[in-house]
Write a protein that holds these residues in place. Sequence first.
Motif, short mmCIF file in Angstrom:
data_model
loop_
_atom_site.label_atom_id
_atom_site.label_comp_id
_atom_site.label_asym_id
_atom_site.label_seq_id
_atom_site.Cartn_x
_atom_site.Cartn_y
_atom_site.Cartn_z
N ASP A 15 0.92 -1.33 0.03
CA ASP A 15 0.17 -0.28 -0.07
C ASP A 15 0.89 1.25 0.13
N ALA A 16 1.66 1.40 0.79
CA ALA A 16 2.70 2.44 1.02
C ALA A 16 3.53 2.73 -0.41
N PHE A 17 4.12 1.44 -0.90
CA PHE A 17 4.76 1.67 -2.19
C PHE A 17 3.92 2.10 -3.41
N GLN A 18 2.76 1.69 -3.38
CA GLN A 18 1.90 1.95 -4.40
C GLN A 18 1.56 3.68 -4.32
N GLU A 19 1.28 4.06 -2.86
CA GLU A 19 0.94 5.36 -2.83
C GLU A 19 1.98 6.37 -3.07
N THR A 20 3.14 5.83 -2.75
CA THR A 20 4.39 6.64 -3.19
C THR A 20 4.58 6.95 -4.50
N PHE A 21 4.33 5.82 -5.73
CA PHE A 21 4.42 6.16 -6.98
C PHE A 21 2.94 6.85 -7.62
N VAL A 22 1.90 6.78 -6.93
CA VAL A 22 0.82 7.48 -7.36
C VAL A 22 1.01 9.11 -6.86
N ALA A 23 1.63 9.26 -5.85
CA ALA A 23 2.05 10.74 -5.52
C ALA A 23 3.14 11.18 -6.61
N TYR A 24 3.98 10.20 -7.13
CA TYR A 24 4.78 10.50 -8.04
C TYR A 24 4.10 11.14 -9.58
N ALA A 25 3.24 10.29 -9.79
CA ALA A 25 2.47 10.18 -11.00
C ALA A 25 1.48 11.70 -10.96
N CYS A 26 1.07 12.16 -9.85
CA CYS A 26 0.25 13.30 -9.78
C CYS A 26 1.00 14.45 -9.43
N ALA A 27 2.42 14.22 -9.29
CA ALA A 27 3.27 15.50 -9.01
C ALA A 27 3.86 15.88 -10.13
N GLU A 28 3.01 16.44 -11.22
CA GLU A 28 3.52 16.67 -12.42
C GLU A 28 4.36 18.09 -12.45
N SER A 29 4.11 18.87 -11.37
CA SER A 29 4.72 20.23 -11.43
C SER A 29 6.23 20.12 -10.73
N THR A 30 6.35 18.89 -9.99
CA THR A 30 7.85 18.74 -9.46
C THR A 30 8.82 18.45 -10.47
#
Length: 163
Positions: A34-49
């Motif tokens: 769950d934590a692993f997946q949430e980390t990469f979801v955050a990456y996918a959504c952080a397009e401005s970073t």
Amino acid sequence: MRSPSDIERVVGTHADAVWRVCALYFPSEADRQDAFQETFVAYACAESTVFADGEHEKAWLLRVAANKCKDMLRAASRRDLSLDQADNAMALTCGNSEEQPGSETFMVMEAMRGLDDPPRTPLYLSLVEGYTAREIAALVDAPANTVSSWITRGRALLKEALS
């Protein structure tokens, strides 16, 4: 949202490091996933970073993974789990022979999970990921001398727990 090829590249490059951070916090395979997946979801959504280089990208992912794990540990549902239920869940989810109770890996991971944070995350970043105290200080937004103290204290506590 980031492109699928960018997400695949990042997962392929940094998945092992992110997984190790998640394993540092959770004995349960399901919680790690769950934590692993949430980390990469955050990456996918952080397009401005925008990342300066691969190390900056990796550092960002490790920090996000640690924060996701901490958030999950603070969740209300975690507080409602009895100690017996947690032990049973851990016994059922440990499929890897290295993660079975009594193995060296299990003992080290349990000792690391037993540490407060800090020094747990700075110690992990130093020992496993190879970051210097100055680099960790930038990641966790703390003075380098403080990070050095956390690492020294963490090593002593880990040594004590494993002896």
